[in-house]
Design a protein around this motif. Structure first.
Motif, PDB file in Angstrom:
ATOM      1  N   THR A 199     -65.531  -3.547 -49.224  1.00 22.22           N
ATOM      2  CA  THR A 199     -65.236  -3.005 -48.454  1.00 22.22           C
ATOM      3  C   THR A 199     -65.300  -3.717 -47.105  1.00 22.22           C
ATOM      4  OG1 THR A 199     -67.964  -3.340 -48.345  1.00 22.22           O
ATOM      5  CG2 THR A 199     -67.439  -1.942 -48.572  1.00 22.22           C
ATOM      6  N   SER A 200     -64.444  -5.302 -47.328  1.00 20.13           N
ATOM      7  CA  SER A 200     -64.306  -6.263 -46.518  1.00 20.13           C
ATOM      8  C   SER A 200     -63.096  -6.173 -45.907  1.00 20.13           C
ATOM      9  CB  SER A 200     -64.353  -7.464 -47.466  1.00 20.13           C
ATOM     10  OG  SER A 200     -63.049  -7.281 -48.023  1.00 20.13           O
ATOM     11  N   HIS A 201     -62.282  -4.842 -46.333  1.00 17.99           N
ATOM     12  CA  HIS A 201     -61.226  -4.510 -45.647  1.00 17.99           C
ATOM     13  C   HIS A 201     -60.755  -3.093 -45.663  1.00 17.99           C
ATOM     14  CE1 HIS A 201     -59.606  -8.858 -47.482  1.00 17.99           C
ATOM     15  NE2 HIS A 201     -58.781  -8.607 -46.448  1.00 17.99           N
TER      16      HIS A 201
ATOM     17  N   ILE B 292     -66.264  -2.935 -40.552  1.00 11.21           N
ATOM     18  CA  ILE B 292     -66.640  -3.914 -41.764  1.00 11.21           C
ATOM     19  C   ILE B 292     -68.270  -4.178 -41.931  1.00 11.21           C
ATOM     20  CG2 ILE B 292     -66.144  -6.324 -42.398  1.00 11.21           C
ATOM     21  CD1 ILE B 292     -62.996  -5.851 -42.151  1.00 11.21           C
ATOM     22  N   LYS B 293     -68.162  -4.248 -39.829  1.00 12.99           N
ATOM     23  CA  LYS B 293     -69.865  -4.897 -39.472  1.00 12.99           C
ATOM     24  C   LYS B 293     -71.160  -3.519 -40.080  1.00 12.99           C
ATOM     25  CE  LYS B 293     -68.382  -7.820 -35.805  1.00 12.99           C
ATOM     26  NZ  LYS B 293     -68.928  -8.141 -34.665  1.00 12.99           N
TER      27      LYS B 293
ATOM     28  N   ARG C 116     -71.662  -4.294 -43.729  1.00 12.17           N
ATOM     29  CA  ARG C 116     -73.150  -5.386 -43.793  1.00 12.17           C
ATOM     30  C   ARG C 116     -73.807  -4.352 -44.009  1.00 12.17           C
ATOM     31  NH1 ARG C 116     -68.487  -9.719 -42.006  1.00 12.17           N
ATOM     32  NH2 ARG C 116     -66.592  -9.434 -43.057  1.00 12.17           N
TER      33      ARG C 116
ATOM     34  N   GLY D 163     -69.995  -5.716 -50.832  1.00  5.78           N
ATOM     35  CA  GLY D 163     -69.303  -6.472 -49.303  1.00  5.78           C
ATOM     36  C   GLY D 163     -67.872  -6.623 -49.820  1.00  5.78           C
ATOM     37  N   TRP D 164     -67.469  -7.253 -50.911  1.00  7.43           N
ATOM     38  CA  TRP D 164     -65.839  -7.648 -51.212  1.00  7.43           C
ATOM     39  C   TRP D 164     -65.543  -6.665 -51.361  1.00  7.43           C
ATOM     40  CZ3 TRP D 164     -62.869  -6.369 -55.105  1.00  7.43           C
ATOM     41  CH2 TRP D 164     -61.355  -7.367 -54.964  1.00  7.43           C
TER      42      TRP D 164
END
Length: 487
Positions: free
Chosen positions: A178-180, A352-353, A356, A175-176
């Protein structure tokens, strides 16, 4: 939903359907395509170095191949994959569009959902399995560092509490990264790919010292001869291709960010076949050393770390496995699955969504039930090859034969454009995929056709592409006849 409430917050060009477009699906402008051949090469380096590929040599040798013959299978399989990805990547680089948009030209905006859903399912499945492998590595690291952690053996829903915690760590790291969005992924791969190669070289040097050379696996003779060899060779090549058959269709998801066609082909040539031919013997040499040390081959890297039972080696080796898994997962699985999910709901999801959501779906695939069942995984690989081969064939036939490398990009984002077909079901892509898939998978149902399944990906590409071209020419002949009659 009004344009101002769209998830992208970017106004769409006139005529674009908001159910077919948002900021993540629109073409990447040329000035923002900043990936060089180095980026493309390091992305592939990071993807090729994963546990499934590492263990693939064991599957080939279990079929009866010698180590050298296994390398031959790898060379042929990755050579074919390189050609397929080279040609399928070209429209992505030319137009800056992802797979889920490009495929609308042959399947239509509605029909395209079928191959997109199939690709997305495969991506989430492999993300789940690969992440569970990384969780095992994290568990080995933490058990080495903490006796308290090692003692958390109480089971919950079929898995120990400590493994659940290890999975939580792995999922959080994904998640970290791919968060940006895509740019952080690119920068991560620029570091991860070379680091994994360095770790692999270190393990190989260790194995060469232990085995005083290449080791016993390289002296093991072939058990296959004549027709049996060629049948197994076809099965081995198809199985290897099956590991990347999913990526052969969605390579535009990466190539849309590359500056030039030269960058994408040079980067793929270095990162795909060349890296695979380096990485595969690393696995064979390292496993050869385990025969001398433990009296049996150990192909699973995590099992090898536990068998060596050295804290420093376990921690460093586990971190390498974790890095390798993160490297392959974010590009080969999370990224395409995210685009596929965006394609289903562009009003509600951005990259980003969607990323997740992939993480959440990965848990629901219960990977701990799959990971230790290698026979089931390889069967799934073969089935995936038979289904995605026709999609690859249709895409190649559409772009190079039917469209002659020219696509009206704006019409890909309209339900009333030239690619809409009948009620959004395109111009024969769905029919070609189903026919090609049925023929390629026929050997699973009819024993007499088993040789067809051994070449399922190739059969699917040829049949799918051939049927699509035939349907396109049939429509053209009908259209010409209608025009002549009217005249």
């Amino acid at each position: 939903m009004p344009p101002s409430r769209q998830i992208s917050h970017v106004p769409l060009p006139d005529g674009f359907d908001p159910d077919l477009a948002n900021a993540d699906l629109l073409p990447v402008p040329p000035e923002k395509r900043d990936w060089s051949w180095i980026n493309m090469a390091t992305v592939w380096m990071g993807m090729v170095h994963n546990i499934v590929v590492y263990e693939a040599a064991s599957g080939l040798m279990a079929l009866g191949f010698s180590a050298w013959q296994s390398l031959g299978v790898v060379a042929v399989a990755y050579g074919v994959l390189f050609l397929a990805m080279w040609f399928n990547a070209r429209p992505g680089t030319k137009y800056g569009i992802p797979f889920c948009v490009l495929i609308r030209s042959s399947f239509g905006p509605t029909g395209a959902q079928l191959p997109v859903l199939l690709r997305g399912f495969c991506a989430v499945f492999w993300f789940s399995v690969q992440s569970y492998a990384a969780a095992q590595a994290v568990d080995a690291i933490m058990s080495t560092l903490s006796a308290t952690w090692a003692g958390w053996t109480v089971a919950f829903l079929g898995m120990q509490i400590k493994t659940w915690l290890a999975m939580a760590i792995v999922w959080t790291l994904h998640g970290w990264i791919t968060s940006h969005g895509v740019h952080r992924i690119r920068n991560f791969e620029l570091i991860a790919g070379p680091l994994v190669i360095l770790a692999g070289l270190t393990a190989t040097i260790w194995a060469l010292r232990v085995g005083h050379g290449l080791g016993p696996l390289f002296s093991q003779p072939s058990k296959l001869h004549g027709a049996a060899f060629w049948n197994a060779f076809a099965l081995g090549v198809t199985g290897m291709i099956g590991m990347w058959a999913t990526f052969a269709v969605n390579i535009p998801d990466l190539s849309r960010f590359v500056r030039t066609q030269r960058d994408q082909v040079v980067g793929q040539a270095i990162g795909l076949p060349l890296t695979a031919l380096i990485f595969t013997p690393m696995g064979i040499i390292t496993t050869s050393a385990t025969i001398l040390m433990f009296g049996r081959p150990i192909w699973n890297p995590v099992e090898l770390l536990l068998a060596l039972n050295h804290p420093v080696i376990t921690v460093l080796g586990g971190l390498t496995i974790l890095l390798a898994t993160l490297s392959v997962n974010v590009v080969a699985n999370i990224m395409p699955a995210a685009y596929d999910l965006i394609n289903l709901a562009p009003r509600r999801l951005d990259f980003i969504k969607a990323g997740r959501l992939v993480l959440a779906l990965g848990v629901l695939f219960v990977p701990w039930l799959w990971f230790d069942r290698a026979d089931g995984i390889y069967r799934i690989l073969t089935i995936i090859s038979s289904l995605l081969g026709p999609v690859t064939g249709v895409m190649l036939a559409d772009y190079y034969v039917v469209r002659r490398q020219n696509i009206a990009v704006d019409d890909l984002y309209r339900r009333d454009g030239r690619y809409a077909g009948a009620r959004g079901w395109g111009h024969g892509g769905v029919s070609a995929m189903l026919i090609g898939g049925a023929v390629a998978a026929s050997g699973f149902v009819i024993p007499a056709l088993a040789p067809v399944s051994a070449l399922s990906w190739f059969v699917g590409v040829v049949i799918g592409g051939g049927v699509y071209i035939a349907l396109a020419r049939g429509r053209r002949a009908v259209a010409d006849g209608t025009s002549a009659a009217v005249t």
